[in-house]
Write a protein that holds these residues in place. Structure first.
Motif, PDB file in Angstrom:
ATOM      1  N   GLN A 139      53.817  42.267  42.276  1.00 45.49           N
ATOM      2  CA  GLN A 139      53.190  43.000  41.175  1.00 45.49           C
ATOM      3  C   GLN A 139      53.739  42.592  39.811  1.00 45.49           C
ATOM      4  O   GLN A 139      52.998  42.517  38.824  1.00 45.49           O
ATOM      5  CB  GLN A 139      53.370  44.501  41.390  1.00 45.49           C
ATOM      6  CG  GLN A 139      52.565  45.038  42.568  1.00 45.49           C
ATOM      7  CD  GLN A 139      52.604  46.542  42.653  1.00 45.49           C
ATOM      8  OE1 GLN A 139      53.289  47.198  41.863  1.00 45.49           O
ATOM      9  NE2 GLN A 139      51.888  47.108  43.605  1.00 45.49           N
ATOM     10  N   GLN A 140      55.049  42.346  39.739  1.00 48.64           N
ATOM     11  CA  GLN A 140      55.637  41.990  38.444  1.00 48.64           C
ATOM     12  C   GLN A 140      55.064  40.664  37.937  1.00 48.64           C
ATOM     13  O   GLN A 140      54.670  40.546  36.774  1.00 48.64           O
ATOM     14  CB  GLN A 140      57.154  41.881  38.564  1.00 48.64           C
ATOM     15  CG  GLN A 140      57.824  41.502  37.231  1.00 48.64           C
ATOM     16  CD  GLN A 140      59.329  41.428  37.343  1.00 48.64           C
ATOM     17  OE1 GLN A 140      59.899  41.809  38.369  1.00 48.64           O
ATOM     18  NE2 GLN A 140      59.990  40.951  36.308  1.00 48.64           N
ATOM     19  N   PHE A 185      52.277  39.336  38.821  1.00 48.15           N
ATOM     20  CA  PHE A 185      50.854  39.556  38.558  1.00 48.15           C
ATOM     21  C   PHE A 185      50.662  40.102  37.146  1.00 48.15           C
ATOM     22  O   PHE A 185      49.799  39.630  36.397  1.00 48.15           O
ATOM     23  CB  PHE A 185      50.293  40.537  39.584  1.00 48.15           C
ATOM     24  CG  PHE A 185      48.819  40.812  39.426  1.00 48.15           C
ATOM     25  CD1 PHE A 185      47.880  40.062  40.107  1.00 48.15           C
ATOM     26  CD2 PHE A 185      48.379  41.826  38.583  1.00 48.15           C
ATOM     27  CE1 PHE A 185      46.520  40.315  39.965  1.00 48.15           C
ATOM     28  CE2 PHE A 185      47.032  42.085  38.419  1.00 48.15           C
ATOM     29  CZ  PHE A 185      46.106  41.330  39.123  1.00 48.15           C
ATOM     30  N   ARG A 186      51.482  41.087  36.783  1.00 53.26           N
ATOM     31  CA  ARG A 186      51.354  41.680  35.447  1.00 53.26           C
ATOM     32  C   ARG A 186      51.678  40.665  34.362  1.00 53.26           C
ATOM     33  O   ARG A 186      51.024  40.627  33.306  1.00 53.26           O
ATOM     34  CB  ARG A 186      52.274  42.902  35.327  1.00 53.26           C
ATOM     35  CG  ARG A 186      51.770  44.129  36.084  1.00 53.26           C
ATOM     36  CD  ARG A 186      52.529  45.366  35.656  1.00 53.26           C
ATOM     37  NE  ARG A 186      53.924  45.309  36.070  1.00 53.26           N
ATOM     38  CZ  ARG A 186      54.371  45.782  37.221  1.00 53.26           C
ATOM     39  NH1 ARG A 186      53.537  46.343  38.070  1.00 53.26           N
ATOM     40  NH2 ARG A 186      55.656  45.704  37.521  1.00 53.26           N
ATOM     41  N   GLU A 187      52.667  39.827  34.583  1.00 52.00           N
ATOM     42  CA  GLU A 187      53.015  38.801  33.603  1.00 52.00           C
ATOM     43  C   GLU A 187      51.860  37.827  33.385  1.00 52.00           C
ATOM     44  O   GLU A 187      51.523  37.489  32.252  1.00 52.00           O
ATOM     45  CB  GLU A 187      54.267  38.042  34.075  1.00 52.00           C
ATOM     46  CG  GLU A 187      55.541  38.872  34.073  1.00 52.00           C
ATOM     47  CD  GLU A 187      56.713  38.122  34.685  1.00 52.00           C
ATOM     48  OE1 GLU A 187      57.831  38.641  34.635  1.00 52.00           O
ATOM     49  OE2 GLU A 187      56.493  37.009  35.228  1.00 52.00           O
ATOM     50  N   LEU A 232      48.718  38.354  34.050  1.00 53.71           N
ATOM     51  CA  LEU A 232      47.595  39.077  33.441  1.00 53.71           C
ATOM     52  C   LEU A 232      47.781  39.185  31.928  1.00 53.71           C
ATOM     53  O   LEU A 232      46.846  38.941  31.153  1.00 53.71           O
ATOM     54  CB  LEU A 232      47.495  40.477  34.059  1.00 53.71           C
ATOM     55  CG  LEU A 232      46.375  41.372  33.517  1.00 53.71           C
ATOM     56  CD1 LEU A 232      45.015  40.809  33.883  1.00 53.71           C
ATOM     57  CD2 LEU A 232      46.525  42.800  34.064  1.00 53.71           C
ATOM     58  N   HIS A 233      48.997  39.536  31.516  1.00 53.27           N
ATOM     59  CA  HIS A 233      49.283  39.672  30.085  1.00 53.27           C
ATOM     60  C   HIS A 233      49.078  38.338  29.372  1.00 53.27           C
ATOM     61  O   HIS A 233      48.438  38.270  28.312  1.00 53.27           O
ATOM     62  CB  HIS A 233      50.719  40.157  29.896  1.00 53.27           C
ATOM     63  CG  HIS A 233      51.132  40.239  28.458  1.00 53.27           C
ATOM     64  ND1 HIS A 233      50.800  41.295  27.643  1.00 53.27           N
ATOM     65  CD2 HIS A 233      51.828  39.371  27.682  1.00 53.27           C
ATOM     66  CE1 HIS A 233      51.272  41.087  26.438  1.00 53.27           C
ATOM     67  NE2 HIS A 233      51.909  39.931  26.432  1.00 53.27           N
ATOM     68  N   THR A 275      40.893  41.188  39.321  1.00 51.64           N
ATOM     69  CA  THR A 275      42.112  41.174  40.143  1.00 51.64           C
ATOM     70  C   THR A 275      42.183  39.892  40.967  1.00 51.64           C
ATOM     71  O   THR A 275      43.236  39.256  41.055  1.00 51.64           O
ATOM     72  CB  THR A 275      42.131  42.394  41.079  1.00 51.64           C
ATOM     73  OG1 THR A 275      42.129  43.579  40.284  1.00 51.64           O
ATOM     74  CG2 THR A 275      43.368  42.379  41.967  1.00 51.64           C
ATOM     75  N   ARG A 287      44.971  36.999  40.505  1.00 53.28           N
ATOM     76  CA  ARG A 287      45.760  36.654  41.692  1.00 53.28           C
ATOM     77  C   ARG A 287      45.691  35.144  41.938  1.00 53.28           C
ATOM     78  O   ARG A 287      46.705  34.512  42.246  1.00 53.28           O
ATOM     79  CB  ARG A 287      45.224  37.420  42.899  1.00 53.28           C
ATOM     80  CG  ARG A 287      46.016  37.209  44.171  1.00 53.28           C
ATOM     81  CD  ARG A 287      45.512  38.106  45.295  1.00 53.28           C
ATOM     82  NE  ARG A 287      46.251  37.857  46.506  1.00 53.28           N
ATOM     83  CZ  ARG A 287      45.976  36.880  47.365  1.00 53.28           C
ATOM     84  NH1 ARG A 287      44.962  36.081  47.124  1.00 53.28           N
ATOM     85  NH2 ARG A 287      46.723  36.705  48.436  1.00 53.28           N
ATOM     86  N   THR A 322      47.797  33.346  39.444  1.00 56.58           N
ATOM     87  CA  THR A 322      49.219  33.458  39.791  1.00 56.58           C
ATOM     88  C   THR A 322      49.598  32.432  40.850  1.00 56.58           C
ATOM     89  O   THR A 322      50.632  31.762  40.753  1.00 56.58           O
ATOM     90  CB  THR A 322      49.529  34.877  40.286  1.00 56.58           C
ATOM     91  OG1 THR A 322      49.058  35.826  39.331  1.00 56.58           O
ATOM     92  CG2 THR A 322      51.024  35.066  40.492  1.00 56.58           C
ATOM     93  N   SER A 382      56.588  34.977  27.879  1.00 60.23           N
ATOM     94  CA  SER A 382      55.385  34.752  28.701  1.00 60.23           C
ATOM     95  C   SER A 382      54.602  33.566  28.171  1.00 60.23           C
ATOM     96  O   SER A 382      54.043  32.772  28.947  1.00 60.23           O
ATOM     97  CB  SER A 382      54.504  36.009  28.703  1.00 60.23           C
ATOM     98  OG  SER A 382      55.153  37.058  29.364  1.00 60.23           O
TER      99      SER A 382
END
Length: 447
Positions: free
Chosen positions: A295-296, A298-300, A302-303, A332, A336, A339, A419
Motif C-alpha cells: 500500500q505504501q 502504491f500511494r507513492e 499514485l501521488h 487502481t 498497480r 507500480t 517522489s
C-alpha cells in the motif's frame, strides 16, 4: 464495477440483479474471464459458460485471474465444474451441484448442460438439466409421490437421453415405455408443475448471496501459493482474447478501434506502440517474478502519477479520469500496473541505460542531447567544478529547486521532491541536487 458475474439460463440477469449489484455478462466463453480480470474486476462469479460450439472457459485463465489477486467463484453449471476442478488452487465453489462434482458423486459435463433460447428473450430453457432431474425425482420419492424404484429408474432413463432432448415429459414417456406404474407417473405429472426443483437456479442465488455477504466492503486481494507459468500457448490465448469486444457500438474490439485510429495518426503509432510493448513485457516479467504491490508504494506511485500530469485537486483528477475512461477500479488497476512496471524497470536499469544512445539515434535526437551534455561537461571542467554541489552555486537547496522548476522550467515545483526523483529513476536526493547545481552553473555561464 468490482464484481463480474457470468450467467444466463441458470438465472436470468433481470432476476439476478435483485440479489447482487454487479456487472452481469452473458455465459462465459474462453477468454472472457481473462478480459474481465484485465479490466480490473475484483471478484468473478462464473455460473454459466459455453461449450461445444464455442471454446469453453480455460482453466488457465481462472488460475491467472486468481494469481492477479481476483477472487473467483463458481456454482450451478460451468462454474460448478471449474470450481470442483480448481478448488485445490483456490477457486471457491458454492452449492449442491458444486459439492456433487467436488466429491465425485457426479463427473459428466452433461449433468449441467441445457439448451436455451437467445439472450434477448432471457435465455428460455428448452431442455432440463440432469442435476435438476435428479434432485426433483429424489424429492418426489421422498414425499411419496413416486416410489424409490420408480425414481431411480426414471433417473437412469433420463441419463441415457442426449441432453438437448431431456424434458420431464420426455422422461415420463420413457417411463411408460419401460412399463413403470402408470398411477405413479400420472401422480408425478400432476406434482411436477409446482414442486420440481431448479437446483441450478438455487445454487446461483446462493452464490450471489455469498458474494454479497463476503465482498460488500473492503477486502484483501486473493492470495495463492502457486507459480503461474507464461507459456507460448497462454500468450497466444491472451492475444486472441484481447481481439474480442464485449459489446458497445461496434463489433470490433476496443483495442482494435484504438489501433485503427493510431495507424491513421502517423507518428503517433510509431511513438505509442513501443511504449505499449514495453509495458506488456514489463507486466509479464512482473507476473513471472510474482511481484506484489504494498500500500505504501502504491500511494507513492499514485501521488507521483498525478503530480506528473499536473493534477492537483479532486476536481482535476475526476475530470482527467473521465476523459481517460477510468473509474476508481480502473485507476487502481492502472496504478498497480505502474507500480509493477516501475519495479521491473529497476531490474533492467543498467541494460536500459546502455540502450540510450541507440534509442536517441533511432529518434534522430542523439546530437542534440549529446552535444549539450559534452558542452556542459567541458565548461564545468574548465572552471574546475566537475563535481559541482549546492555550495558551488551559492544558493540554498530551496532556492536551487525553485530556480529549476519555476524560473527555468516555468512550472510549479513538486510537492514531494523525493517522489519526483524516484519517478526519474534517481534514488538519491543528493544526486538530483548535484545535477541541478551543474545545470545552474552551465545555464548561467555567460552572466
Amino acid at each position: 464495477m468490482s464484481i463480474t458475474v457470468f450467467l444466463g439460463p441458470s438465472l436470468p440477469p433481470s432476476e439476478a440483479k435483485e440479489f447482487l449489484d454487479a456487472d452481469f455478462r452473458p455465459p462465459a466463453a474462453q477468454g472472457d474471464l481473462y478480459n474481465a480480470a484485465s479490466e480490473g474486476t475484483k471478484v468473478i462469479a462464473l455460473i454459466d459458460g459455453y461449450f461445444e460450439q464455442v471454446p469453453a472457459v480455460w482453466h488457465k485463465e481462472v488460475l491467472w485471474a486468481m494469481k492477479e489477486g481476483i477472487h473467483v467463484y463458481g456454482a450451478s453449471s460451468m462454474g460448478a465444474l471449474r470450481a470442483a476442478e480448481l478448488a485445490p488452487f483456490g477457486m471457491t465453489g458454492i452449492g449442491h451441484v458444486y459439492e456433487a462434482f467436488a466429491t465425485c458423486e457426479l463427473e459428466d459435463d452433461d449433468e449441467v448442460a441445457v439448451t436455451h433460447g437467445p439472450r434477448e428473450l432471457g435465455y428460455p430453457i428448452t431442455s432440463e438439466a440432469m442435476v435438476n432431474i435428479r434432485t426433483t425425482f429424489a424429492k418426489a420419492a421422498g414425499e411419496g409421490t413416486i416410489s424409490e424404484h420408480t425414481a431411480a429408474t426414471l433417473t437412469v432413463l433420463a441419463k441415457r437421453m442426449y441432453y438437448p432432448s431431456r424434458t420431464y415429459a420426455g422422461v415420463i414417456a420413457k417411463g411408460r415405455e419401460a412399463r413403470l406404474p402408470e398411477a405413479e407417473l400420472n401422480a408425478l405429472e400432476g406434482w411436477l408443475p409446482t414442486n420440481k426443483v431448479d437446483q441450478k437456479r438455487l445454487d446461483a442465488i446462493a452464490l450471489l448471496n455469498h458474494i454479497k455477504a463476503s465482498h460488500s466492503g473492503d477486502f484483501p486481494p486473493k492470495q495463492v501459493g502457486y507459480h503461474f507459468e507464461h507459456t507460448d500457448t497462454w500468450e497466444q490465448a491472451t492475444r486472441d482474447a484481447g481481439q474480442r469486444s464485449r459489446g458497445g457500438t461496434s463489433n470490433k474490439p476496443l483495442t482494435q478501434l484504438l489501433l485503427d485510429e493510431l495507424r491513421l495518426g502517423g507518428q503517433d503509432y510509431n511513438q505509442i506502440m513501443p511504449r505499449a510493448a514495453s509495458r506488456a513485457l514489463a507486466l509479464q516479467e512482473g507476473s513471472r517474478q510474482g511481484i506484489s504491490v504494498d500500500q505504501q508504494r502504491f500511494r507513492e506511485v499514485l501521488h507521483t502519477f498525478f503530480h506528473q500530469r499536473g493534477l492537483r485537486t479532486p476536481e482535476q483528477i475526476a475530470e482527467w479520469m473521465a476523459r481517460q475512461g477510468l473509474d476508481e477500479d480502473g485507476l487502481t488497476t492502472l496504478i498497480r500496473q505502474e507500480t509493477i512496471i516501475g519495479h521491473v524497470e529497476t531490474f533492467f536499469q543498467d541494460a536500459t541505460i546502455q540502450q540510450l544512445p541507440d534509442t536517441l539515434r533511432t529518434l534522430g535526437c542523439f546530437d542534440r542531447y549529446m552535444g549539450r551534455a559534452l558542452a556542459k561537461a567541458r565548461y564545468l571542467e574548465e572552471i574546475g567544478l566537475e563535481n559541482a554541489s549546492l555550495d558551488s552555486c551559492g544558493l540554498t537547496e530551496e532556492d536551487l529547486i525553485s530556480w529549476y522548476f519555476e524560473q527555468r522550467g516555468g512550472q510549479a515545483r513538486p510537492a514531494d521532491i523525493d517522489s519526483y526523483c524516484r519517478s526519474l529513476g534517481i534514488h538519491n536526493r543528493y544526486s538530483f541536487i548535484q545535477a541541478l547545481a551543474r545545470e545552474y552553473l552551465f545555464e548561467n555561464r555567460l552572466q
